[in-house]
Enzyme design. Structure first.
Site, PDB file in Angstrom:
ATOM      1  N   ARG A   1       0.857  -1.186   0.000  1.00  0.00           N
ATOM      2  CA  ARG A   1       0.000   0.000   0.000  1.00  0.00           C
ATOM      3  C   ARG A   1       0.890   1.231   0.000  1.00  0.00           C
ATOM      4  O   ARG A   1       2.112   1.135   0.083  1.00  0.00           O
ATOM      5  CB  ARG A   1      -1.004   0.004   1.153  1.00  0.00           C
ATOM      6  N   GLY A   2       0.236   2.396  -0.110  1.00  0.00           N
ATOM      7  CA  GLY A   2       1.001   3.636  -0.251  1.00  0.00           C
ATOM      8  C   GLY A   2       1.123   3.928  -1.736  1.00  0.00           C
ATOM      9  O   GLY A   2       1.513   3.050  -2.519  1.00  0.00           O
ATOM     10  N   ALA A   3       0.790   5.168  -2.118  1.00  0.00           N
ATOM     11  CA  ALA A   3       0.653   5.493  -3.537  1.00  0.00           C
ATOM     12  C   ALA A   3       1.876   5.106  -4.400  1.00  0.00           C
ATOM     13  O   ALA A   3       1.721   4.405  -5.409  1.00  0.00           O
ATOM     14  CB  ALA A   3       0.316   6.972  -3.680  1.00  0.00           C
TER      15      ALA A   3
ATOM     16  N   ARG B   1      -7.458  -0.595  -6.889  1.00  0.00           N
ATOM     17  CA  ARG B   1      -7.910   0.393  -5.885  1.00  0.00           C
ATOM     18  C   ARG B   1      -8.144   1.706  -6.631  1.00  0.00           C
ATOM     19  O   ARG B   1      -7.423   2.003  -7.593  1.00  0.00           O
ATOM     20  CB  ARG B   1      -6.859   0.598  -4.777  1.00  0.00           C
TER      21      ARG B   1
ATOM     22  N   GLN C   1      -2.196   2.511  10.214  1.00  0.00           N
ATOM     23  CA  GLN C   1      -0.921   2.469   9.474  1.00  0.00           C
ATOM     24  C   GLN C   1       0.133   3.361  10.120  1.00  0.00           C
ATOM     25  O   GLN C   1       1.322   3.141   9.924  1.00  0.00           O
ATOM     26  CB  GLN C   1      -1.120   2.894   8.012  1.00  0.00           C
TER      27      GLN C   1
ATOM     28  N   ASP D   1      -2.286  10.769  -2.169  1.00  0.00           N
ATOM     29  CA  ASP D   1      -2.686   9.690  -3.085  1.00  0.00           C
ATOM     30  C   ASP D   1      -3.087  10.233  -4.454  1.00  0.00           C
ATOM     31  O   ASP D   1      -3.029   9.516  -5.448  1.00  0.00           O
ATOM     32  CB  ASP D   1      -3.829   8.884  -2.476  1.00  0.00           C
TER      33      ASP D   1
ATOM     34  N   ASN E   1      -5.644  12.289   0.593  1.00  0.00           N
ATOM     35  CA  ASN E   1      -4.712  11.480   1.399  1.00  0.00           C
ATOM     36  C   ASN E   1      -5.533  10.738   2.445  1.00  0.00           C
ATOM     37  O   ASN E   1      -6.751  10.913   2.526  1.00  0.00           O
ATOM     38  CB  ASN E   1      -3.641  12.373   2.041  1.00  0.00           C
ATOM     39  N   LYS E   2      -4.869   9.925   3.223  1.00  0.00           N
ATOM     40  CA  LYS E   2      -5.551   9.065   4.195  1.00  0.00           C
ATOM     41  C   LYS E   2      -6.539   9.840   5.061  1.00  0.00           C
ATOM     42  O   LYS E   2      -6.255  10.957   5.484  1.00  0.00           O
ATOM     43  CB  LYS E   2      -4.491   8.364   5.043  1.00  0.00           C
TER      44      LYS E   2
HETATM   45  O1  MRU Z   1      -4.600   3.099   2.171  1.00  0.00           O
HETATM   46  P1  MRU Z   1      -3.120   3.338   2.026  1.00  0.00           P
HETATM   47  O2  MRU Z   1      -2.336   2.771   3.159  1.00  0.00           O
HETATM   48  O3  MRU Z   1      -2.599   2.916   0.681  1.00  0.00           O
HETATM   49  O4  MRU Z   1      -2.994   4.918   2.116  1.00  0.00           O
HETATM   50  C1  MRU Z   1      -1.709   5.497   2.111  1.00  0.00           C
HETATM   51  C2  MRU Z   1      -1.720   6.963   2.260  1.00  0.00           C
HETATM   52  O5  MRU Z   1      -2.737   7.599   2.371  1.00  0.00           O
HETATM   53  C3  MRU Z   1      -0.396   7.631   2.146  1.00  0.00           C
HETATM   54  O6  MRU Z   1      -0.349   8.762   2.944  1.00  0.00           O
HETATM   55  C4  MRU Z   1      -0.194   8.042   0.678  1.00  0.00           C
HETATM   56  O7  MRU Z   1      -0.373   6.945  -0.154  1.00  0.00           O
HETATM   57  C5  MRU Z   1       1.141   8.629   0.462  1.00  0.00           C
HETATM   58  S1  MRU Z   1       2.394   7.407   0.464  1.00  0.00           S
HETATM   59  C6  MRU Z   1       3.884   8.146   0.140  1.00  0.00           C
END
Ligand code: MRU
Length: 409
Positions: A62-64, A106, A215, A256, A266-267
């Site tokens: 996970r993470g963009a 996703r 996370q 994201d 973002n999250k």
């Molecule tokens: O649902 P996730 O864990 O994929 O969400 C991640 C985030 O929101 C991060 O802050 C974002 O992807 C930036 S990662 C460098």
């Protein structure tokens, strides 16, 4: 700063890499399973595109930025282990089909479709140069692996561009995980934190737990502790009060998707932080690679927001190893798991799966702690308006949010 420990960046975890599986000699996409961190550090090997797709959907990766690399590697692993194409045209058709499929795993992080498109475009470009099928297959494996190398370089540049914004000894607050685990290596927010810490500009990190999947608490706190960067875990609801106390000099978050007007997805919880930071006059920076900019969307309301499973809010998960240190327990667990993982159901919907893991026994559990059938709304992301963002730190420099498209020029 007294007793300043030195960061050990060699210990920062890597999230995704390409390798050969020693058990069967086939190539695979290797992932540090982020659903079980930090107490269990399993490495998954996906030898089919479907495996990578599942890992993306379940957040094992996970993470963009990491999602962009996962998308490219998913197509490469399909090409290596699953494609039955005998001609370049057939293979290109397969690449296009798999790219379309993985892009949909996703919806919110634009990097996922970006990674798939990069690999697809590269495949077509190389085919136009007259490469053979065997050459094309080899080329895309190197291209996907190179994307991970490039991502690290991008994160290091984000770190170099962002670190000077911090005054000596700054205390930073961050949300979710935009560290090494969210990228191929080093992180976007992670890049700034590790670089600034090395330059003695950063003294401490407040880590938001980041409900509902934690996370921040599970991943960022672990990653920073492994690296030796001082941090304190707080619940999301404490963030405004630590700002009010004057203990936060800067907020750093990832992204994201960034729209042409500078609105940032973002999250979930990021918006709340931006509003609080604005109120307390604390600089609020977004750290993201250019691949997170989606100039095709004019503003944040157009960003598709992922809605996730109600179970994430209705209860909590736990995972770990069972200490079977007496003969009776060990024999009982052996019987239970003789035919493979054993799912145990409890009243009220709690669940536990027990399975054999090498010489030990492990479990994955979900416990409900809310009223059964309570209505639940669980969006994974929110959108922060450009007006609340002090600046966006990219590999191309730091930009006012409203001028982010200049970064693409
Ligand atoms: O649902 P996730 O864990 O994929 O969400 C991640 C985030 O929101 C991060 O802050 C974002 O992807 C930036 S990662 C460098």
């Amino acid at each position: 700063m007294t007793d300043r420990q030195k960061a050990d960046l060699s210990r920062i975890p890597r999230s995704i890499w390409w390798d050969i599986d020693a058990t069967n000699g086939r190539p695979g996409v290797f992932l540090l399973d982020q659903t079980r961190l930090p107490l269990v550090g399993d490495v998954l090997c996906c030898q089919k595109l479907e495996g990578v797709e599942l890992a993306i959907k379940t957040l094992a990766v996970r993470g963009a930025p990491a999602l962009g690399i996962a998308a490219a590697m998913a197509i490469a692993v399909w090409s290596e282990n699953e494609s039955t194409a005998t001609t370049v045209d057939e293979w290109l058709y397969g690449v296009d089909t798999q790219a379309a499929r993985i892009s949909l795993a996703r919806p919110t992080a634009v990097n996922l479709a970006w990674g798939a498109k990069r690999l697809k475009d590269y495949s077509h470009d190389q085919a136009l140069k007259g490469k053979s099928l065997a050459e094309l297959k080899e080329d895309i494996v190197s291209f996907a692996s190179q994307m991970a190398v490039q991502d690290e370089a991008v994160n290091r540049a984000i770190g170099e561009n962002g670190a000077p914004l911090l005054k000596k000894g700054s205390r930073v607050l961050t949300h979710c995980n935009a560290g090494s685990l969210a990228t191929a290596f080093f992180g976007t927010v992670g890049g700034v934190i590790y670089t600034a810490y090395g330059q003695e500009r950063l003294s401490h990190v407040w880590v938001d737990e980041t409900r509902p999947l934690n996370q921040g608490g599970r991943l960022t706190a672990w990653e920073l502790m492994v690296a030796g960067v001082p941090c304190t875990l707080i619940s999301d609801s404490m963030a405004a009060s630590v700002m009010q106390a004057g203990w936060v000099d800067m907020v750093l978050v990832g992204a994201d998707r960034i729209c042409a007007n500078g609105d940032v997805a973002n999250k979930i919880g990021t918006l709340m932080l931006a509003i609080a930071a604005h109120y307390y006059d604390i600089p609020f920076y977004v750290c993201a690679p250019l691949s997170t900019i989606d100039a095709s969307l004019s503003e944040g309301s157009q960003i598709p927001i992922e809605q996730r499973d109600r179970r994430e809010l209705a209860g909590f998960t736990a995972t770990g190893t069972i200490l079977a240190d007496d003969e009776t327990t060990s024999r009982a667990l052996g019987m239970l798991t003789l035919a493979g993982p054993r799912n145990i159901k409890f009243a009220h919907g709690h669940e536990m799966s027990i399975y054999r893991k090498d010489e030990a026994y492990a479990f994955d559990a979900w416990f409900m702690n809310t009223p059964p059938d309570v209505p639940i709304y669980n969006p994974a992301f929110d959108v922060t308006s450009a007006s609340l963002i002090t600046g966006i730190i990219t590999e191309a420099g730091v930009f006012p949010a409203s001028e982010i498209t200049k970064a693409l020029a």
